[in-house]
Design an enzyme around this catalytic site. Structure first.
Site, PDB file in Angstrom:
ATOM      1  CD  GLU A  43      -3.225  -1.079   1.830  1.00  0.00           C
ATOM      2  OE1 GLU A  43      -3.531   0.013   2.309  1.00  0.00           O
ATOM      3  OE2 GLU A  43      -3.950  -2.083   1.907  1.00  0.00           O
TER       4      GLU A  43
HETATM    5  C1  FAD Z   1       2.446  -9.569  -0.174  1.00  0.00           C
HETATM    6  C2  FAD Z   1       2.044  -8.466  -1.087  1.00  0.00           C
HETATM    7  C3  FAD Z   1       0.695  -8.210  -1.300  1.00  0.00           C
HETATM    8  C4  FAD Z   1       0.300  -7.209  -2.187  1.00  0.00           C
HETATM    9  N1  FAD Z   1      -1.032  -7.015  -2.441  1.00  0.00           N
HETATM   10  C5  FAD Z   1      -1.409  -6.155  -3.415  1.00  0.00           C
HETATM   11  C6  FAD Z   1      -2.788  -6.028  -3.800  1.00  0.00           C
HETATM   12  O1  FAD Z   1      -3.684  -6.653  -3.216  1.00  0.00           O
HETATM   13  N2  FAD Z   1      -3.087  -5.201  -4.834  1.00  0.00           N
HETATM   14  C7  FAD Z   1      -2.149  -4.477  -5.503  1.00  0.00           C
HETATM   15  O2  FAD Z   1      -2.492  -3.766  -6.426  1.00  0.00           O
HETATM   16  N3  FAD Z   1      -0.841  -4.553  -5.135  1.00  0.00           N
HETATM   17  C8  FAD Z   1      -0.439  -5.380  -4.134  1.00  0.00           C
HETATM   18  N4  FAD Z   1       0.878  -5.474  -3.772  1.00  0.00           N
HETATM   19  C9  FAD Z   1       1.870  -4.648  -4.446  1.00  0.00           C
HETATM   20  C10 FAD Z   1       2.397  -3.510  -3.563  1.00  0.00           C
HETATM   21  O3  FAD Z   1       1.435  -2.519  -3.438  1.00  0.00           O
HETATM   22  C11 FAD Z   1       3.711  -3.034  -4.215  1.00  0.00           C
HETATM   23  O4  FAD Z   1       4.663  -4.027  -3.906  1.00  0.00           O
HETATM   24  C12 FAD Z   1       4.153  -1.682  -3.719  1.00  0.00           C
HETATM   25  O5  FAD Z   1       3.296  -0.686  -4.197  1.00  0.00           O
HETATM   26  C13 FAD Z   1       5.577  -1.335  -4.163  1.00  0.00           C
HETATM   27  O6  FAD Z   1       5.789  -1.585  -5.513  1.00  0.00           O
HETATM   28  P1  FAD Z   1       7.004  -2.535  -5.963  1.00  0.00           P
HETATM   29  O7  FAD Z   1       7.026  -3.704  -5.052  1.00  0.00           O
HETATM   30  O8  FAD Z   1       6.911  -2.787  -7.405  1.00  0.00           O
HETATM   31  O9  FAD Z   1       8.303  -1.732  -5.617  1.00  0.00           O
HETATM   32  P2  FAD Z   1       9.179  -0.810  -6.595  1.00  0.00           P
HETATM   33  O10 FAD Z   1       8.323   0.240  -7.180  1.00  0.00           O
HETATM   34  O11 FAD Z   1       9.992  -1.653  -7.487  1.00  0.00           O
HETATM   35  O12 FAD Z   1      10.117  -0.122  -5.518  1.00  0.00           O
HETATM   36  C14 FAD Z   1      11.088  -0.872  -4.778  1.00  0.00           C
HETATM   37  C15 FAD Z   1      11.707   0.017  -3.737  1.00  0.00           C
HETATM   38  O13 FAD Z   1      12.343   1.114  -4.369  1.00  0.00           O
HETATM   39  C16 FAD Z   1      12.202   2.281  -3.619  1.00  0.00           C
HETATM   40  N5  FAD Z   1      11.511   3.299  -4.426  1.00  0.00           N
HETATM   41  C17 FAD Z   1      10.654   3.133  -5.447  1.00  0.00           C
HETATM   42  N6  FAD Z   1      10.260   4.312  -5.930  1.00  0.00           N
HETATM   43  C18 FAD Z   1      10.883   5.259  -5.201  1.00  0.00           C
HETATM   44  C19 FAD Z   1      10.884   6.664  -5.186  1.00  0.00           C
HETATM   45  N7  FAD Z   1      10.110   7.380  -6.009  1.00  0.00           N
HETATM   46  N8  FAD Z   1      11.642   7.288  -4.269  1.00  0.00           N
HETATM   47  C20 FAD Z   1      12.388   6.612  -3.384  1.00  0.00           C
HETATM   48  N9  FAD Z   1      12.421   5.276  -3.340  1.00  0.00           N
HETATM   49  C21 FAD Z   1      11.685   4.608  -4.230  1.00  0.00           C
HETATM   50  C22 FAD Z   1      11.387   1.911  -2.358  1.00  0.00           C
HETATM   51  O14 FAD Z   1      12.275   1.620  -1.304  1.00  0.00           O
HETATM   52  C23 FAD Z   1      10.692   0.641  -2.773  1.00  0.00           C
HETATM   53  O15 FAD Z   1      10.442  -0.210  -1.668  1.00  0.00           O
HETATM   54  C24 FAD Z   1       1.283  -6.447  -2.864  1.00  0.00           C
HETATM   55  C25 FAD Z   1       2.635  -6.682  -2.607  1.00  0.00           C
HETATM   56  C26 FAD Z   1       3.022  -7.670  -1.747  1.00  0.00           C
HETATM   57  C27 FAD Z   1       4.488  -7.909  -1.533  1.00  0.00           C
END
Ligand code: FAD
Length: 588
Positions: free
Chosen positions: A414
């Site tokens: 989230e």
């Molecule tokens: C168990 C689980 C359940 C989930 N359930 C849902 C769901 O029900 N529905 C849904 O839609 N999504 C779901 N998600 C997805 C979740 O919302 C995303 O994982 C989250 O939004 C982060 O996106 P990402 O993992 O692609 O990280 P990325 O965008 O790849 O980012 C990785 C890391 O990079 C850093 N980062 C990224 N952008 C920036 C920035 N602009 N500035 C500084 N640092 C940055 C942060 O530290 C971040 O943690 C789920 C994820 C998990 C792991």
């Protein structure tokens, strides 16, 4: 220090402006902090549940506690990576799956405040179950409740509140994680205009492979934007072309939830299944995430309370060096800090929930602050709990390693915390621009002579006089720091994430401190609790306030003197490094 914006940045700003500031905009309490204001009437007195609302909430809590004890085995759920159907059915039967939904639609009609009280219990007991409920209710079902047409609500909501149908919320994709606006799934109108064809992939969707109703974000054509705009659709798994690629992805924590990967190949979705206005899918997403983040705060509070009780138990019962662990000052510190931060998490959760119940329009930064603070704090608290349990805490017959694995998700899901830190800073500062423009007219050398005054904060009891003064001083200094940062970096502030994160964290701590200040005041002035219990809470709240001011003092100091440039330089060197003869890497 001005910077020229790239075309991409300009586009992102335009999108953010449309998304975040095109709706009704009434400054919430937290946004006022950026202006150096403390809107006392928004945060004081501390919200309380009373009368019939309290009775309803107490009854729901008693039911849920009993159900957790009798039917939810968090160890088994974690080990078998599955929440049994009987648990899901049972949660439906006792009303948890439709807590805040109106009675007309089959729900319990509980307030957000009472719902948070219930989520605290579930969060303390089993994180997998809490995340399951959050995905189903706070974001899945809530989207329908807030944006559904009467027909959509009539069709779907009742079976969702009983658990007969499970909801999921599908936004994330391979190319759209933190950058949620980068959704690639497309929804192309059919020639007859009666439906849309969905094509694309979603991943990491909680309940994705077990849900019967999914809110899916997809890109629809738009005359004003060649890339199209994002629209929310209600999708059911019986639609041809809907495919569950993976139902339960193996994962670190909250292993009981079914986190799925989905594919859509020419899935025909009737036009009637558009949820909310066409092209406004991100608005739907952001709105429901406000609710999700509030219940995140409640679940984290519950888990932190569980850890606190376990810390105290161990500290009282384990003896080393001829003393109980609780007699050692460093153990005491961990316990006191956990208690103080948990008090703050709880206070901010209830303040935010009450804000939502009051019909307020704007609480997006409050919910983001709550989510970041409570997930960060829970992570530290469960680490400290494991530490107090020592070697015993490391073994799987104790719950700490599971709680750590479970809690880790909270810092990512989230909205990743670092992304939200910057969001909190930038959304709050955006409205300050006008005042910053006024300041520009002041000659630089005059700045030092400006007397920074803090807002007036009501002091209703002698015991909070010191804290009111500190809070006021820091709010004044914070507003000034925001204006100075805006003036110094102008639009280049967008590239200054370290500055944004410090400002975001100061703002968050000030918001938490305001909620705690209000609660401590209420306890002192008109609490109905026995004196001993009251003073126990007052002392805990006062400790939180001191900790918050100390943490913020360090952040203010960092704003003035830091080595951000060295950090960036070293990171850049490593980012360009080739790692020859390194330890074994995945490519070896
Ligand atoms: C168990 C689980 C359940 C989930 N359930 C849902 C769901 O029900 N529905 C849904 O839609 N999504 C779901 N998600 C997805 C979740 O919302 C995303 O994982 C989250 O939004 C982060 O996106 P990402 O993992 O692609 O990280 P990325 O965008 O790849 O980012 C990785 C890391 O990079 C850093 N980062 C990224 N952008 C920036 C920035 N602009 N500035 C500084 N640092 C940055 C942060 O530290 C971040 O943690 C789920 C994820 C998990 C792991």
């Amino acid at each position: 220090m001005t910077a020229t914006l790239t075309e991409l940045q300009k586009k992102q700003i335009a999108q953010a402006e449309e998304l975040l500031f095109s709706g009704p905009e009434k400054e919430g309490f937290a946004k006022e902090l950026y202006f150096g204001r403390f809107r006392a009437e928004s945060v004081m007195p501390f919200p309380e549940v009373t009368g019939e609302t309290k009775r309803q909430g107490d009854e729901a809590i008693a039911r849920v506690k009993q159900f957790c004890r009798d039917h939810i085995d968090p160890v088994k759920i974690d080990r078998e990576a599955m929440i049994p159907d009987s648990v899901i059915r049972g949660l439906g039967e006792i009303g948890v799956l439709g807590m805040t939904v109106s009675k007309e639609h089959g729900g319990q009609g509980l307030s957000q405040f009472n719902y948070c009280r219930v989520m605290e219990v579930i969060g303390a007991h089993c994180a997998s179950t809490a995340v399951f409920v959050n995905a189903h209710h706070s974001i899945g079902l809530r989207a329908l409740e807030l944006f559904g047409t009467p027909e959509q609500q009539k069709t779907w909501m009742k079976p969702m509140t009983t658990g007969e149908k499970i909801a999921a919320f599908a936004l994330t994709e391979p190319e759209a994680g933190s950058d949620a606006s980068n959704v690639r799934t497309t929804a192309t109108p059919t020639e007859d205009g009666k439906a849309f064809l969905l094509n694309g992939e979603k991943r990491w969707i909680t309940n994705g492979g077990i849900a019967q109703v999914l809110t899916v974000m997809a890109r629809t054509p738009d005359a004003s934007d060649p890339d199209g705009k994002i629209t929310a659709f209600l999708v059911t798994p019986d639609m041809p072309g809907f495919e569950v690629v993976e139902k339960r992805m193996e994962k670190t924590g909250i292993r009981g939830t079914a986190t799925g990967r989905l594919r859509f190949t020419n899935v025909r979705v009737p036009r009637e299944n558009i949820l909310g206005p066409i092209g406004k899918g991100l608005r739907v997403a952001l709105t429901v995430l406000d609710f999700g983040r509030t219940t995140f705060g409640a679940s984290c509070t519950g888990a932190a309370k569980f850890c606190l009780e376990r810390m105290v138990h161990r500290a009282n019962n384990r003896r080393q060096f001829g003393k109980s662990l609780g007699e050692f000052e460093l153990v005491k510190r961990k316990i006191a800090e956990a208690a103080a931060d948990t008090f703050a998490m709880e206070s901010a959760t209830y303040h935010t929930a009450a804000l939502i119940d009051s019909g307020a329009e704007d609480y997006m930064i409050e919910t983001a602050m709550l989510k970041v603070f409570s997930s960060d704090m829970l992570w530290r608290i469960c680490n400290d709990a494991l530490q107090i349990w020592g070697g015993a805490g490391f073994f799987t017959d104790q719950p700490f390693e599971r709680i750590m694995r479970d809690s880790r998700l909270n810092l990512i899901g989230e909205g990743a915390n670092d992304v939200l830190r910057c969001f909190v800073a930038m959304v709050g500062m955006r409205n300050l621009k006008k005042e910053g423009d006024e300041l520009k007219k002041t000659p630089w050398k005059m700045y030092k002579m400006v007397n920074i005054t803090g807002p007036s904060i009501p002091i209703k009891h002698e015991h909070v006089r010191f804290h009111a003064r500190q809070l006021s001083k820091q709010i004044g200094a914070f507003s000034w720091a925001c204006k100075m940062a805006g003036l110094k970096y102008q639009e280049g502030i967008l590239d200054q994430q370290a500055v944004q994160a410090r400002l975001g964290d100061i703002a968050t701590e000030l918001f938490m401190a305001s909620c705690v200040y209000s609660r401590v005041t209420s306890l002192l002035v008109n609490g109905t609790l026995p004196e001993s219990v009251k003073m126990h809470d007052v002392a805990t709240g006062q400790l939180y306030l001191r900790l918050a001011f100390q943490r913020n003092a360090a952040r203010f100091a960092d704003l003035k003197v830091n080595f951000d440039k060295d950090w960036a330089d070293v990171a850049d060197k490593w980012l360009g490094h080739n790692f020859p003869n390194w330890v074994l890497t995945p490519d070896d």
